[in-house]
Design a protein around this motif. Sequence first.
Motif, PDB file in Angstrom:
ATOM      1  N   VAL A 135       0.910  -1.095   0.284  1.00  0.00           N
ATOM      2  CA  VAL A 135       0.237  -0.050   0.062  1.00  0.00           C
ATOM      3  C   VAL A 135       0.941   1.088  -0.053  1.00  0.00           C
ATOM      4  O   VAL A 135       0.144   2.410  -0.701  1.00  0.00           O
ATOM      5  CB  VAL A 135      -0.934   0.000   1.132  1.00  0.00           C
ATOM      6  CG1 VAL A 135      -2.005   1.274   1.414  1.00  0.00           C
ATOM      7  CG2 VAL A 135      -1.920  -0.918   1.631  1.00  0.00           C
ATOM      8  N   LEU A 136       1.841   1.579   1.137  1.00  0.00           N
ATOM      9  CA  LEU A 136       2.619   2.214   0.978  1.00  0.00           C
ATOM     10  C   LEU A 136       3.599   2.820  -0.600  1.00  0.00           C
ATOM     11  O   LEU A 136       3.768   3.663  -1.005  1.00  0.00           O
ATOM     12  CB  LEU A 136       4.013   1.773   2.222  1.00  0.00           C
ATOM     13  CG  LEU A 136       3.689   2.015   3.775  1.00  0.00           C
ATOM     14  CD1 LEU A 136       4.399   1.893   4.198  1.00  0.00           C
ATOM     15  CD2 LEU A 136       2.821   3.468   4.176  1.00  0.00           C
ATOM     16  N   HIS A 137       3.769   2.164  -1.268  1.00  0.00           N
ATOM     17  CA  HIS A 137       4.519   2.107  -2.608  1.00  0.00           C
ATOM     18  C   HIS A 137       3.844   1.645  -3.313  1.00  0.00           C
ATOM     19  O   HIS A 137       4.472   0.831  -4.496  1.00  0.00           O
ATOM     20  CB  HIS A 137       5.723   1.610  -2.768  1.00  0.00           C
ATOM     21  CG  HIS A 137       6.914   1.805  -1.404  1.00  0.00           C
ATOM     22  ND1 HIS A 137       7.453   1.392  -0.608  1.00  0.00           N
ATOM     23  CD2 HIS A 137       6.816   3.223  -0.964  1.00  0.00           C
ATOM     24  CE1 HIS A 137       7.803   2.556   0.469  1.00  0.00           C
ATOM     25  NE2 HIS A 137       7.650   3.234  -0.037  1.00  0.00           N
ATOM     26  N   SER A 138       2.458   1.680  -3.460  1.00  0.00           N
ATOM     27  CA  SER A 138       1.422   1.354  -3.887  1.00  0.00           C
ATOM     28  C   SER A 138       1.983   1.545  -5.774  1.00  0.00           C
ATOM     29  O   SER A 138       2.527   2.601  -5.917  1.00  0.00           O
ATOM     30  CB  SER A 138      -0.151   1.302  -4.079  1.00  0.00           C
ATOM     31  OG  SER A 138      -0.665   1.331  -5.524  1.00  0.00           O
ATOM     32  N   PHE A 139       2.073   1.196  -7.046  1.00  0.00           N
ATOM     33  CA  PHE A 139       2.209   1.232  -8.107  1.00  0.00           C
ATOM     34  C   PHE A 139       1.269   1.568  -9.490  1.00  0.00           C
ATOM     35  O   PHE A 139       1.220   1.259 -11.360  1.00  0.00           O
ATOM     36  CB  PHE A 139       3.031   0.749  -8.806  1.00  0.00           C
ATOM     37  CG  PHE A 139       5.094   2.004  -8.644  1.00  0.00           C
ATOM     38  CD1 PHE A 139       5.417   2.300  -9.149  1.00  0.00           C
ATOM     39  CD2 PHE A 139       5.363   0.665  -7.681  1.00  0.00           C
ATOM     40  CE1 PHE A 139       6.419   3.036  -8.567  1.00  0.00           C
ATOM     41  CE2 PHE A 139       6.696   1.630  -6.383  1.00  0.00           C
ATOM     42  CZ  PHE A 139       6.457   3.006  -7.035  1.00  0.00           C
ATOM     43  N   ALA A 148       5.662   2.131 -16.310  1.00  0.00           N
ATOM     44  CA  ALA A 148       7.204   2.867 -16.005  1.00  0.00           C
ATOM     45  C   ALA A 148       8.238   2.179 -17.014  1.00  0.00           C
ATOM     46  O   ALA A 148       7.830   0.961 -17.470  1.00  0.00           O
ATOM     47  CB  ALA A 148       7.538   2.048 -15.159  1.00  0.00           C
ATOM     48  N   VAL A 149       8.867   2.686 -17.238  1.00  0.00           N
ATOM     49  CA  VAL A 149      10.083   1.866 -18.419  1.00  0.00           C
ATOM     50  C   VAL A 149      10.958   1.716 -17.462  1.00  0.00           C
ATOM     51  O   VAL A 149      12.131   2.071 -16.551  1.00  0.00           O
ATOM     52  CB  VAL A 149      10.251   3.148 -19.196  1.00  0.00           C
ATOM     53  CG1 VAL A 149      11.533   2.650 -20.577  1.00  0.00           C
ATOM     54  CG2 VAL A 149       8.934   3.586 -20.734  1.00  0.00           C
ATOM     55  N   VAL A 150      11.469   0.523 -17.745  1.00  0.00           N
ATOM     56  CA  VAL A 150      13.093  -0.397 -16.847  1.00  0.00           C
ATOM     57  C   VAL A 150      14.169  -0.876 -18.180  1.00  0.00           C
ATOM     58  O   VAL A 150      13.517  -1.006 -18.692  1.00  0.00           O
ATOM     59  CB  VAL A 150      12.552  -1.293 -16.256  1.00  0.00           C
ATOM     60  CG1 VAL A 150      14.112  -1.682 -15.577  1.00  0.00           C
ATOM     61  CG2 VAL A 150      11.512  -0.655 -15.112  1.00  0.00           C
ATOM     62  N   THR A 151      15.151   0.022 -18.450  1.00  0.00           N
ATOM     63  CA  THR A 151      16.154  -0.797 -18.806  1.00  0.00           C
ATOM     64  C   THR A 151      16.824  -2.437 -18.169  1.00  0.00           C
ATOM     65  O   THR A 151      16.857  -1.969 -17.145  1.00  0.00           O
ATOM     66  CB  THR A 151      17.084   0.501 -19.648  1.00  0.00           C
ATOM     67  OG1 THR A 151      17.837   1.004 -18.628  1.00  0.00           O
ATOM     68  CG2 THR A 151      16.034   1.541 -19.943  1.00  0.00           C
ATOM     69  N   GLY A 152      17.873  -2.068 -18.728  1.00  0.00           N
ATOM     70  CA  GLY A 152      18.476  -3.327 -18.253  1.00  0.00           C
ATOM     71  C   GLY A 152      17.955  -4.626 -17.574  1.00  0.00           C
ATOM     72  O   GLY A 152      18.188  -4.913 -17.106  1.00  0.00           O
ATOM     73  N   ILE A 208      11.780  -4.669 -12.176  1.00  0.00           N
ATOM     74  CA  ILE A 208      10.384  -4.879 -13.303  1.00  0.00           C
ATOM     75  C   ILE A 208       9.101  -6.032 -12.256  1.00  0.00           C
ATOM     76  O   ILE A 208       8.414  -5.280 -12.002  1.00  0.00           O
ATOM     77  CB  ILE A 208      11.321  -5.676 -14.223  1.00  0.00           C
ATOM     78  CG1 ILE A 208      11.403  -4.345 -15.326  1.00  0.00           C
ATOM     79  CG2 ILE A 208       9.773  -6.045 -15.043  1.00  0.00           C
ATOM     80  CD1 ILE A 208      11.726  -4.590 -16.891  1.00  0.00           C
ATOM     81  N   ASP A 209      10.336  -6.745 -12.062  1.00  0.00           N
ATOM     82  CA  ASP A 209       8.629  -8.120 -10.959  1.00  0.00           C
ATOM     83  C   ASP A 209       8.671  -7.237  -9.101  1.00  0.00           C
ATOM     84  O   ASP A 209       7.129  -7.393  -9.489  1.00  0.00           O
ATOM     85  CB  ASP A 209       9.977  -9.144 -10.134  1.00  0.00           C
ATOM     86  CG  ASP A 209      10.467  -9.602 -11.499  1.00  0.00           C
ATOM     87  OD1 ASP A 209       9.653 -10.035 -12.468  1.00  0.00           O
ATOM     88  OD2 ASP A 209      11.477 -10.766 -11.029  1.00  0.00           O
ATOM     89  N   ARG A 242       3.263  -4.457  -7.974  1.00  0.00           N
ATOM     90  CA  ARG A 242       2.899  -3.381  -6.729  1.00  0.00           C
ATOM     91  C   ARG A 242       1.903  -2.609  -8.176  1.00  0.00           C
ATOM     92  O   ARG A 242       1.319  -1.540  -8.019  1.00  0.00           O
ATOM     93  CB  ARG A 242       3.468  -2.542  -6.113  1.00  0.00           C
ATOM     94  CG  ARG A 242       5.000  -2.973  -5.028  1.00  0.00           C
ATOM     95  CD  ARG A 242       5.620  -2.533  -4.380  1.00  0.00           C
ATOM     96  NE  ARG A 242       6.556  -3.546  -4.010  1.00  0.00           N
ATOM     97  CZ  ARG A 242       7.334  -3.247  -3.076  1.00  0.00           C
ATOM     98  NH1 ARG A 242       8.011  -2.139  -2.711  1.00  0.00           N
ATOM     99  NH2 ARG A 242       7.912  -3.808  -2.376  1.00  0.00           N
ATOM    100  N   GLY A 243       1.689  -3.453  -8.987  1.00  0.00           N
ATOM    101  CA  GLY A 243       0.043  -2.484 -10.436  1.00  0.00           C
ATOM    102  C   GLY A 243       1.146  -2.111 -11.250  1.00  0.00           C
ATOM    103  O   GLY A 243      -0.504  -1.628 -11.851  1.00  0.00           O
ATOM    104  N   ALA A 244       2.001  -2.247 -11.469  1.00  0.00           N
ATOM    105  CA  ALA A 244       2.556  -0.900 -12.255  1.00  0.00           C
ATOM    106  C   ALA A 244       2.442  -1.761 -13.678  1.00  0.00           C
ATOM    107  O   ALA A 244       1.900  -2.801 -13.985  1.00  0.00           O
ATOM    108  CB  ALA A 244       4.189  -0.434 -12.180  1.00  0.00           C
ATOM    109  N   CYS A 245       2.768  -0.677 -14.733  1.00  0.00           N
ATOM    110  CA  CYS A 245       2.353  -1.317 -16.353  1.00  0.00           C
ATOM    111  C   CYS A 245       3.932  -0.952 -17.094  1.00  0.00           C
ATOM    112  O   CYS A 245       3.839  -0.043 -16.555  1.00  0.00           O
ATOM    113  CB  CYS A 245       1.394  -1.117 -16.884  1.00  0.00           C
ATOM    114  SG  CYS A 245       1.922  -1.448 -18.653  1.00  0.00           S
ATOM    115  N   VAL A 246       4.666  -1.592 -17.020  1.00  0.00           N
ATOM    116  CA  VAL A 246       5.979  -1.813 -17.280  1.00  0.00           C
ATOM    117  C   VAL A 246       5.921  -1.921 -18.475  1.00  0.00           C
ATOM    118  O   VAL A 246       5.985  -3.280 -19.177  1.00  0.00           O
ATOM    119  CB  VAL A 246       6.897  -2.234 -16.476  1.00  0.00           C
ATOM    120  CG1 VAL A 246       8.249  -2.510 -16.633  1.00  0.00           C
ATOM    121  CG2 VAL A 246       6.625  -2.738 -15.231  1.00  0.00           C
TER     122      VAL A 246
END
Length: 250
Positions: free
Chosen positions: A4-8, A13-17, A27-28, A33-37
């Motif tokens: 809840v504290l760090h919910s996404f 988000a974009v993540v390289t590497g 990424i995991d 936590r709910g992000a679209c990556v």
Amino acid sequence: MEAVLHSFHGRNAVVTGANSGIGRATIDLLIGRGACVLAVDLDVSQLGGVPAITVSADLSEDSAPKRIAEAAGELGDLDLLVNCAGVGGSKRIAETDDALLDRILGINLRSVIRLTRELLPLLRRPGGAIVNLASVYGEVGRVGTTAYAASKGGISQLTRQLSAEVGPEGIRVNAVAPGCILTAMTRTKIDNDPEYRRAMIAGTPLRRVGDSTEVAEVIAFLGSDQASFVNGQIVAVDGGWLASGGHFQE
């Protein structure tokens, strides 16, 4: 409570590497936590089971930033950019030929500047965040790390510079500086280089190697609303290595 504290949830988000190490752990965590990556790496075939949008790209190529930006634009507003991609293999300056110099600086620094420049228009204003991957080697001098240390020192200064430049638009820019973290890039040196193992592990007050997930947790915090007043910082995730000066401890 942590999720809840760090919910996404609802965040992009974009993540390289993306394939391994800190990038994969990030990424995991973000997806959990709910992000679209949007996951970016040279070969994303290893991410077949990960529920992320993927882009295969050589970040050193001139066309890469535009292709990544086009894919990211399909997501809508971008909330978080994590520049994790990097290479090692650094040597002493006398052994650093132009090919090695161009490879390390090209991936670790130049590509970060170019991709960030391309994605900046997509970042949410206010509320967007950038987290770069620096290194403890970018903060101190260390024999045999010439090009790598220069590239990571550049990342640290780029982070500070951008935080001042885009902060007024409501975009925060921070970096993590990992110490000895067990990844595919460090495993060989940890296993086969006694001098490296002595310098990094025995020089860490916690007296152990870090895990990629421990770095990913800090990246997630810096990219979250809970870090809304954290800007321009280089956060060491190193078990105290920098604080102790990396000195060998019996």
